[in-house]
Design a protein around this motif. Structure first.
Motif, short mmCIF file in Angstrom:
data_model
loop_
_atom_site.label_atom_id
_atom_site.label_comp_id
_atom_site.label_asym_id
_atom_site.label_seq_id
_atom_site.Cartn_x
_atom_site.Cartn_y
_atom_site.Cartn_z
N THR A 169 0.82 5.86 -0.36
CA THR A 169 0.10 7.12 -0.51
C THR A 169 0.57 7.83 -1.77
O THR A 169 1.57 7.45 -2.39
N TYR A 216 -3.20 3.33 -1.67
CA TYR A 216 -3.50 2.59 -2.89
C TYR A 216 -2.83 1.22 -2.86
O TYR A 216 -1.66 1.10 -2.52
N GLU A 224 0.85 -1.19 0.00
CA GLU A 224 0.00 0.00 0.00
C GLU A 224 0.89 1.23 0.00
O GLU A 224 1.98 1.22 0.61
N GLN A 242 -6.97 3.39 -11.84
CA GLN A 242 -8.22 3.04 -11.19
C GLN A 242 -9.31 2.75 -12.21
O GLN A 242 -10.09 1.79 -12.08
N HIS A 279 -7.11 10.48 4.45
CA HIS A 279 -6.26 10.33 3.28
C HIS A 279 -6.40 8.91 2.74
O HIS A 279 -7.02 8.06 3.36
N TYR A 280 -5.84 8.71 1.56
CA TYR A 280 -6.06 7.45 0.85
C TYR A 280 -4.74 6.72 0.62
O TYR A 280 -3.70 7.33 0.40
N ARG A 308 -8.93 7.25 8.05
CA ARG A 308 -9.51 8.39 8.76
C ARG A 308 -8.66 8.75 9.97
O ARG A 308 -8.23 7.89 10.73
N ILE A 348 -8.57 1.10 -3.32
CA ILE A 348 -8.29 2.31 -2.54
C ILE A 348 -8.87 2.15 -1.14
O ILE A 348 -10.03 1.74 -0.98
N LYS A 349 -8.07 2.47 -0.15
CA LYS A 349 -8.50 2.39 1.24
C LYS A 349 -8.48 3.81 1.84
O LYS A 349 -7.51 4.55 1.67
N THR A 350 -9.54 4.13 2.53
CA THR A 350 -9.62 5.44 3.19
C THR A 350 -9.12 5.31 4.63
O THR A 350 -9.61 4.47 5.39
#
Length: 216
Positions: A27, A71, A25, A50, A68-69, A61, A57-59
């Motif tokens: 950013t 990938y 993963e 995408q 932020h995300y 919090r 995509i993972k959010t």
């Protein structure tokens, strides 16, 4: 200032995919650093990747501030990287054929096809013939084939333009029974094959008719 070339774009794309593959993963900022481009450029490539179904995509919090995300690679993207499946599959088939008679190996292949059919039976059983045919094309694509169909009168023509088993099939022709059995199983009608990629043809071609009760 010269605009970026197609090769530049593909190189950046490959660097991004490689970076995500290495870290699982990443950013935008991490990918920008890896590719040595701006975050804006990375976002442009990520949007394209995408759209092609290559990213998940993972959010993330945070307690304070905007989320932020990160990938990651989709299953489809994983297939872009070199694999050793062909070598392993060929070796496994060598062992099967060395330890079991041909009819047992054939039964094993048929069992694989029947398992796939049973896993999806509720998705196609009872549907009109052409809906089953459209589902079959999607199922073949999920299995690695590129297939299209058309109708001429009461007859149908299905063409496979690619086969994921070409390399293995050159030594183990038994794998060629997978798609033919899958086609017959989903459509529930006899099929006739006219050409095969494993025999040197450009595509695999099949013809068949809808069951009599479904013909218009």
């Amino acid at each position: 200032m010269k605009s970026g070339t197609s090769n530049d774009k593909h190189n950046t794309r490959d660097v991004i995919l490689d970076a995500i593959k290495a870290t699982r993963e990443a950013t935008v900022e991490e990918l920008a650093e890896a590719a040595e481009v701006s975050p804006v450029t990375v976002r442009h490539h990520l949007n394209t990747l995408q759209a092609e179904g290559l990213l998940v995509i993972k959010t993330i919090r945070r307690k304070v501030g905007r989320p932020h995300y990160v990938y990651g690679l989709s299953e489809k993207a994983q297939e872009l990287f070199p694999q050793k499946y062909v070598r392993l599959s060929s070796r496994l088939l060598d062992e099967l054929k060395a330890h079991f008679p041909a009819e047992v190996v054939a039964q094993l292949f048929n069992g694989v096809v029947q398992r796939v059919i049973e896993d999806h039976r509720l998705e196609f059983e009872g549907r009109p013939f052409e809906e089953r045919l459209a589902f079959l094309v999607r199922l073949l694509e999920d299995e690695g084939f590129l297939a299209r169909w058309n109708r001429a009168g009461n007859h149908y023509h299905l063409v496979e333009y690619s086969c994921p088993y070409v390399s293995v099939g050159q030594k183990h022709s038994e794998v060629c029974t997978f798609d033919t059995a899958l086609i017959a199983g989903v459509l529930q009608t006899p099929i006739l094959q006219h050409s095969c990629i494993l025999d040197g043809a450009d595509c695999c071609q099949f013809t068949f008719s809808a069951p009599t009760r479904e013909m218009a």
